[in-house]
Design an enzyme around this catalytic site. Structure first.
Site, mmCIF file in Angstrom:
data_model
loop_
_atom_site.group_PDB
_atom_site.id
_atom_site.type_symbol
_atom_site.label_atom_id
_atom_site.label_comp_id
_atom_site.label_asym_id
_atom_site.label_seq_id
_atom_site.Cartn_x
_atom_site.Cartn_y
_atom_site.Cartn_z
ATOM 1 N N TYR A 137 0.851 -1.190 0.000
ATOM 2 C CA TYR A 137 0.000 0.000 0.000
ATOM 3 C C TYR A 137 0.889 1.242 0.000
ATOM 4 O O TYR A 137 1.625 1.492 0.951
ATOM 5 C CB TYR A 137 -0.902 0.035 1.229
ATOM 6 N N SER B 210 -13.317 -3.644 1.547
ATOM 7 C CA SER B 210 -14.296 -2.967 0.685
ATOM 8 C C SER B 210 -15.725 -3.199 1.185
ATOM 9 O O SER B 210 -16.631 -3.503 0.404
ATOM 10 C CB SER B 210 -14.157 -3.435 -0.766
ATOM 11 N N ILE C 49 -18.002 -1.178 2.212
ATOM 12 C CA ILE C 49 -18.999 -0.228 1.718
ATOM 13 C C ILE C 49 -18.882 -0.100 0.199
ATOM 14 O O ILE C 49 -19.256 0.916 -0.381
ATOM 15 C CB ILE C 49 -18.891 1.154 2.406
ATOM 16 N N ALA C 50 -18.350 -1.156 -0.424
ATOM 17 C CA ALA C 50 -18.217 -1.226 -1.882
ATOM 18 C C ALA C 50 -17.463 -0.016 -2.423
ATOM 19 O O ALA C 50 -17.863 0.600 -3.405
ATOM 20 C CB ALA C 50 -19.590 -1.362 -2.544
ATOM 21 N N GLY D 145 -17.257 2.896 -1.449
ATOM 22 C CA GLY D 145 -18.039 4.130 -1.426
ATOM 23 C C GLY D 145 -19.362 4.048 -2.155
ATOM 24 O O GLY D 145 -20.230 4.918 -1.973
ATOM 25 N N ALA D 146 -19.565 3.002 -2.961
ATOM 26 C CA ALA D 146 -20.780 2.916 -3.767
ATOM 27 C C ALA D 146 -22.035 2.719 -2.926
ATOM 28 O O ALA D 146 -23.145 3.052 -3.374
ATOM 29 C CB ALA D 146 -20.659 1.781 -4.783
ATOM 30 N N LEU D 147 -21.890 2.184 -1.705
ATOM 31 C CA LEU D 147 -23.053 1.951 -0.842
ATOM 32 C C LEU D 147 -23.347 3.117 0.097
ATOM 33 O O LEU D 147 -24.301 3.059 0.869
ATOM 34 C CB LEU D 147 -22.845 0.673 -0.015
ATOM 35 N N GLY E 31 -24.269 6.126 -0.765
ATOM 36 C CA GLY E 31 -25.254 7.065 -1.293
ATOM 37 C C GLY E 31 -24.612 8.300 -1.896
ATOM 38 O O GLY E 31 -25.302 9.169 -2.436
ATOM 39 N N LYS E 32 -23.292 8.375 -1.810
ATOM 40 C CA LYS E 32 -22.570 9.539 -2.335
ATOM 41 C C LYS E 32 -22.613 9.596 -3.851
ATOM 42 O O LYS E 32 -22.654 10.669 -4.450
ATOM 43 C CB LYS E 32 -21.122 9.498 -1.851
#
Length: 367
Positions: free
Chosen positions: A99, A253, A255-256, A258-260, A262-263
Site C-alpha cells: 500500500y 471494501s 462499503i463497496a 463508497g458505492a453503498l 449514497g454519495k
C-alpha cells in the site's frame, strides 16, 4: 483490502528489533482504550481487536486512491483518521507492504502508520492499537524465508518489534506451502501474535488451516472482499468454512469502495479506477437498494454507511475494515457499532442486493 495495482519501489529497510517498541497502551489516562466487551478474538488466537477495524489502503496510495497524488493535506487527513479511530475505540488498523509506493511524492502506508503511532505515543503518552499487515506473494519470492524477510522489513517501516496479525495478501503462483510455513515460523519467533490469509478460496483456506494446525497454530483470519452487494464469500463456501473452522472473516471494501454510501449516483459515478467497476449502469441498478438503506437508516438515525457496516457485523464472526481517509469518515464508521438491524431488515437488504447482479471482484480469490 484488495491489491488492485502492485506498487513499485517497495521500501525495504533494515530490521533492528531491539530499537522497535511495541504499540501498546501504557498506564497514561490520556489514551482512550477499547473496552473488553467491544472487542472480539481473531479466530482461535488470543488476539482481541475492536469489532470494526480501519483500512489504511489509501494512506500514501497514488495508484488507486487520492486522484493519483499525495500531499500534506492528505497526510494530515490520514493522521486525523488514525487519531479519531483510536479515540473512538477502533483500535484495529489494517495495512500492507504494497500500500503506497512512493510515486509522485507518496509514501508507504506502513511507514505512515509507524509515524502516526510514534506521534501519538509522544502526544498522548500511549497508543493502544492492534496492527495487521500483509506479505505480498510476488512471483520472485520463494519459500518460508521470504515471508520472514518481508515481515522484518514491514516491522522496520512500522517501527515495531511485532504485529498482532500477519497475513498472506493473496495466493502465490507457487511456493504457497512454504509461505504457510513462514507464517508459522513468524509466530514461533515471536514476531507476530496471530496469522491469517487474504483472498483465499475455500480449498486454499482449508489447506492452510490444516497445515498450521499440525504445528499447533490457529489460522486466525481470511480477509476477503465482502459487502452487501459483493457476497461471493457466501456463495463460494468461504464464509461457511470460516464459520465451521472458527476463522474470522475480515471484510475489505465493506462499503463497496463508497458505492453503498449514497454519495454516488448514475449522474455522478466515482472517479479513477473505481469508475470502471461502479459504472452509471450499475449505480442505476443499485438505486432501489440505496433508497431502502436510506429509509432504514432514518429509522435508527443512522447513515447509509453505518447501516451497511452494521449489516456485515450482524453476519457474525465478521470484522469490516472500511478505509478511512479523514477524521469525519472514521467518526461515521464508529456509529455502526452499539446497535443492530433486525433479522427482517437484514434479509430484506440481502434480497434487494441480490437483484443487482454480479460485481467485479479480485480474480485471484477464485484460484
Amino acid at each position: 483490502m484488495a491489491l488492485q495495482v502492485i506498487g513499485t519501489g517497495l521500501c525495504l529497510l533494515r530490521y533492528r528489533r531491539d530499537l522497535r517498541p511495541r504499540a501498546v497502551a501504557s498506564s497514561s489516562e490520556a489514551s482512550t482504550t477499547t473496552r473488553e466487551e467491544d472487542k472480539v478474538k481473531l479466530g482461535g488466537s488470543d488476539v482481541k481487536v475492536s469489532k470494526l477495524g480501519i483500512g489504511a489502503w489509501s494512506w500514501g496510495d497514488t495508484t488507486y486512491w487520492n486522484d493519483f497524488q499525495w500531499d500534506d493535506r492528505k497526510l494530515k487527513a490520514a493522521k486525523g483518521a488514525f487519531d479519531t479511530s483510536l479515540d473512538l475505540g477502533l483500535n484495529f488498523i489494517d495495512t500492507a507492504e504494497v500500500y503506497g509506493a512512493g510515486i509522485t511524492g507518496a509514501i508507504n502506508s506502513e511507514t505512515l502508520l509507524g509515524r502516526f503511532i510514534k506521534e501519538r505515543q509522544q502526544e498522548k503518552g500511549s497508543c493502544e492499537v492492534s496492527i495487521a499487515t500483509k506479505f505480498a506473494a510476488l512471483p520472485w519470492r520463494f519459500g518460508r524465508g521470504s515471508v520472514l524477510s518481508a515481515l522484518k522489513s514491514s516491522l522496520s517501516r512500522l517501527g515495531l518489534s511485532s504485529v498482532d496479525l500477519y497475513q498472506l495478501h493473496w495466493p502465490g503462483i507457487w511456493g504457497n506451502e512454504g509461505y504457510i510455513d513462514g507464517l508459522g515460523d513468524a509466530v514461533e519467533q515471536g514476531l507476530v501474535k496471530a496469522v491469517g490469509v487474504s483472498n483465499y478460496s475455500e480449498k486454499r483456506l482449508r489447506d492452510a488451516y490444516t497445515q498450521l494446525k499440525k504445528r499447533g497454530i490457529p489460522l486466525a483470519s481470511n480477509q476477503v472482499n465482502y459487502s452487501l452487494v459483493y457476497r461471493n464469500p457466501e456463495k463460494n463456501g468461504v464464509k461457511a468454512a470460516c464459520d465451521e473452522l472458527g476463522i474470522t472473516l475480515i471484510a475489505y471494501s465493506p462499503i463497496a469502495q463508497g458505492a453503498l454510501t449514497g454519495k454516488y449516483t448514475p449522474e455522478n459515478p466515482p472517479t479513477g479506477p473505481r469508475g470502471r467497476v461502479y459504472t452509471p449502469e450499475l449505480l442505476t441498478k443499485m438505486q432501489p437498494l440505496l433508497n431502502r438503506i436510506k429509509e432504514i437508516g432514518q429509522n435508527y438515525d443512522k447513515t447509509n454507511t453505518q447501516v451497511v457496516l452494521n449489516w456485515l457485523i450482524c453476519q457474525g464472526t465478521v470484522i469490516p475494515i472500511p478505509g478511512a481517509k479523514n477524521a469525519e469518515q472514521a467518526s461515521e464508521f464508529a456509529g455502526s457499532l452499539g446497535w443492530s438491524l433486525t433479522d427482517t431488515e437484514i434479509e430484506e437488504l440481502r434480497s434487494l442486493a441480490s437483484e443487482i447482479g454480479p460485481i467485479i471482484g479480485f480474480p485471484v480469490e477464485r484460484f
